[in-house]
Write an enzyme that holds these catalytic residues in place. Structure first.
Site, PDB file in Angstrom:
ATOM      1  N   LYS A 124      -6.597   7.501   7.282  1.00  0.00           N
ATOM      2  CA  LYS A 124      -8.081   7.386   6.919  1.00  0.00           C
ATOM      3  C   LYS A 124      -8.752   7.984   8.214  1.00  0.00           C
ATOM      4  O   LYS A 124      -8.706   8.909   8.769  1.00  0.00           O
ATOM      5  CB  LYS A 124      -8.587   6.098   6.374  1.00  0.00           C
ATOM      6  CG  LYS A 124      -7.440   5.318   5.559  1.00  0.00           C
ATOM      7  CD  LYS A 124      -7.402   6.145   4.216  1.00  0.00           C
ATOM      8  CE  LYS A 124      -6.404   5.436   3.162  1.00  0.00           C
ATOM      9  NZ  LYS A 124      -5.954   6.206   2.343  1.00  0.00           N
ATOM     10  N   ASP A 161      -6.454  -6.052   8.268  1.00  0.00           N
ATOM     11  CA  ASP A 161      -6.436  -4.560   7.881  1.00  0.00           C
ATOM     12  C   ASP A 161      -7.734  -4.089   8.495  1.00  0.00           C
ATOM     13  O   ASP A 161      -8.818  -4.171   7.727  1.00  0.00           O
ATOM     14  CB  ASP A 161      -6.066  -4.694   6.492  1.00  0.00           C
ATOM     15  CG  ASP A 161      -5.989  -2.864   6.068  1.00  0.00           C
ATOM     16  OD1 ASP A 161      -6.765  -1.872   6.844  1.00  0.00           O
ATOM     17  OD2 ASP A 161      -5.593  -2.379   5.015  1.00  0.00           O
ATOM     18  N   ARG A 200      13.725   7.769  14.481  1.00  0.00           N
ATOM     19  CA  ARG A 200      13.636   6.964  13.417  1.00  0.00           C
ATOM     20  C   ARG A 200      13.370   5.556  14.600  1.00  0.00           C
ATOM     21  O   ARG A 200      12.931   4.721  13.830  1.00  0.00           O
ATOM     22  CB  ARG A 200      14.976   6.496  12.510  1.00  0.00           C
ATOM     23  CG  ARG A 200      14.665   5.154  11.700  1.00  0.00           C
ATOM     24  CD  ARG A 200      15.728   4.882  10.817  1.00  0.00           C
ATOM     25  NE  ARG A 200      17.186   5.260  11.270  1.00  0.00           N
ATOM     26  CZ  ARG A 200      17.901   4.412  12.268  1.00  0.00           C
ATOM     27  NH1 ARG A 200      17.330   3.275  12.343  1.00  0.00           N
ATOM     28  NH2 ARG A 200      18.909   4.615  12.243  1.00  0.00           N
ATOM     29  N   TYR A 254      -7.049  -4.611  -0.649  1.00  0.00           N
ATOM     30  CA  TYR A 254      -6.776  -3.078  -0.979  1.00  0.00           C
ATOM     31  C   TYR A 254      -5.583  -3.267  -2.175  1.00  0.00           C
ATOM     32  O   TYR A 254      -4.963  -3.971  -1.788  1.00  0.00           O
ATOM     33  CB  TYR A 254      -6.310  -2.160   0.112  1.00  0.00           C
ATOM     34  CG  TYR A 254      -5.360  -1.075  -0.139  1.00  0.00           C
ATOM     35  CD1 TYR A 254      -5.938   0.247  -1.096  1.00  0.00           C
ATOM     36  CD2 TYR A 254      -4.123  -0.843   0.143  1.00  0.00           C
ATOM     37  CE1 TYR A 254      -5.323   1.225  -1.382  1.00  0.00           C
ATOM     38  CE2 TYR A 254      -3.432   0.252  -0.375  1.00  0.00           C
ATOM     39  CZ  TYR A 254      -3.992   1.194  -0.929  1.00  0.00           C
ATOM     40  OH  TYR A 254      -2.955   2.360  -1.283  1.00  0.00           O
TER      41      TYR A 254
HETATM   42  N1  PLP Z   1      -5.295  -0.305   3.829  1.00  0.00           N
HETATM   43  C1  PLP Z   1      -6.419   0.128   3.290  1.00  0.00           C
HETATM   44  C2  PLP Z   1      -7.684  -0.783   3.429  1.00  0.00           C
HETATM   45  C3  PLP Z   1      -6.413   1.366   2.531  1.00  0.00           C
HETATM   46  O1  PLP Z   1      -7.411   1.737   1.947  1.00  0.00           O
HETATM   47  C4  PLP Z   1      -5.239   2.006   2.253  1.00  0.00           C
HETATM   48  C5  PLP Z   1      -5.053   3.098   1.321  1.00  0.00           C
HETATM   49  O2  PLP Z   1      -6.035   3.741   0.608  1.00  0.00           O
HETATM   50  C6  PLP Z   1      -3.941   1.436   2.880  1.00  0.00           C
HETATM   51  C7  PLP Z   1      -4.133   0.619   3.622  1.00  0.00           C
HETATM   52  C8  PLP Z   1      -2.698   2.307   2.823  1.00  0.00           C
HETATM   53  O3  PLP Z   1      -2.339   3.306   3.340  1.00  0.00           O
HETATM   54  P1  PLP Z   1      -1.471   4.522   3.201  1.00  0.00           P
HETATM   55  O4  PLP Z   1      -1.953   5.198   1.938  1.00  0.00           O
HETATM   56  O5  PLP Z   1      -1.622   5.373   4.410  1.00  0.00           O
HETATM   57  O6  PLP Z   1      -0.162   3.864   3.020  1.00  0.00           O
END
Ligand code: PLP
Length: 385
Positions: free
Chosen positions: A202, A177, A51, A105
């Site tokens: 991703k 992001d 953790r 997102y």
């Molecule tokens: N940021 C973006 C641009 C995303 O497309 C996503 C998920 O689709 C996330 C963050 C969140 O990621 P996670 O599903 O791994 O928590």
């Protein structure tokens, strides 16, 4: 480690690897042990425990990811959302205010609009393409600004240089992001961003078989985020660390191929008579194509489009496309199609989606590594009739 290897491809393979290799193993073994023998650690955060994000599987990923984005430090997390929420909560507390890009997102949008207010943290949306309008939203309590490199799902490209300048002048922490771009196409630290966030689910992992995240940036800030994560508990487990580590090694090969393939597919779609609009920053018709060319080394494997027949035509297209998989998420080796209104952005109010341009008929494509001509052939037959 970041200085030892010049090129990204080499860093992805060699940066952070243990020296000497563990038992001579060419591939980093999984340390499937929750706890480790006490070795005289003097701080809580150094005690070896899964953790606390400090097993050998975590450590190698932290060094590799920091090297990949030319940053000082990195931290892997149990999901992209764990990276986003933990990083925001490391910087913001009750009474603070955040500026956020208006098209984000859906999960991030939901956390900021639904959860942050319950902690006494306020926010304002900004049009990230209109720096002159940001000043009006600034408050004495504003602590941070948050954007995406390429927005999900409209592929908008904000004025990222202006975001960094605005943050510096107003002493804000700048978050980006960088999931859609990946370190192959954009490295936020090189442009002055404070924290780059990833859903490693991703492109970084690339095989649609784990959920993981990362925060990458300056050593001091990442230490703060690490301590917060250690308390909140959004840790990545060692087996997932191993899979992410394996995926990262082929990141550049995959993403460069996906960049090229998505570009060819976007050009095909743009010329097709059944297609109304294509959102892809590599196209000259993209409103911020020139900016994207200056900022990015590639335009990503993501695109979205609308058909002239609207929602019914979108439904038919998704049903007929047989090579691509109708599924959410993105960045894997297989081509995926989805309607964001039903998946990634379904948590938003329909009127908010409409205001931002995310129509019900919008289709998002995550281009995989199949032969480009096979994907185009499949889309061509799906568009027929
Ligand atoms: N940021 C973006 C641009 C995303 O497309 C996503 C998920 O689709 C996330 C963050 C969140 O990621 P996670 O599903 O791994 O928590």
């Amino acid at each position: 480690m970041a200085e030892s290897f010049k090129n990204l491809e080499t860093k992805l393979i060699h940066a952070g690897e243990p020296e000497p290799r563990v038992g001579g193993a060419v591939s980093m073994p999984i340390f499937q042990s929750a706890n480790f023998e006490f070795a005289g650690e003097t701080s809580y955060h150094e005690i070896k425990y899964i953790r606390l994000n400090n097993t050998p599987n975590h450590a190698v990923l932290h060094k590799k990811l920091a090297a990949a984005e030319n940053a000082e430090a990195a931290l892997v997390t149990g999901s992209g959302m764990a990276a986003i929420t933990t990083s925001l909560l490391s910087v913001l507390s009750a009474g603070d205010h955040l500026l956020i890009q208006d098209t984000l997102y859906g999960g991030t949008h939901d956390f900021i609009t639904k959860d942050l207010p319950t902690f006494g943290i306020e926010y304002d949306f900004i049009d990230a393409d209109d720096p002159d309008s940001w000043k009006k939203k600034l408050r004495a309590s504003t602590k941070a600004i948050y954007v995406e490199t390429m927005t999900n799902p409209l592929m908008q490209v904000a004025d990222l240089r202006a975001v960094v300048d605005f943050a510096r002048i107003n002493l804000l922490v700048s978050f980006i992001d960088n999931t859609f771009a990946s370190p192959v196409n954009f490295r936020p630290a090189e442009w002055g961003f404070d924290i780059s966030l990833h859903s490693c689910t991703k492109y970084l992992n690339g095989h649609s078989d784990i959920v993981a995240g990362a925060a990458i940036g300056g050593a001091e800030l990442i230490e703060k985020v690490t301590h917060k994560l250690n308390r909140l508990g959004g840790t990545l487990d060692p087996h997932a660390c191993f899979l992410l580590h394996r995926g990262i090694k082929t990141l550049s090969l995959r993403v460069k191929y996906q960049n090229k393939s998505a570009f060819d597919i976007a050009r095909f779609m743009e010329k097709h008579p059944a297609v109304a609009t294509v959102n892809y920053p590599g196209l000259e018709s993209h409103p911020r194509h020139l900016r994207a060319r200056e900022l990015f080394d590639g335009f990503s494997g993501m695109l979205s489009f609308e058909l002239k027949g609207g929602l019914p035509a979108a439904g038919r297209f998704i049903e007929r496309a047989s090579l691509s998989i109708h599924a959410p998420s993105l960045g894997g080796v297989e081509t995926l199609v989805t309607r964001p209104a039903t998946t990634s952005h379904s948590g938003m109010l329909p009127e908010d989606r409409r205001r931002l341009g995310i129509t019900d008929g919008l289709i998002r494509v995550s281009v995989g590594i199949e032969a480009t001509e096979d994907i185009i052939g499949d889309f061509e037959q799906a568009l027929r009739g």
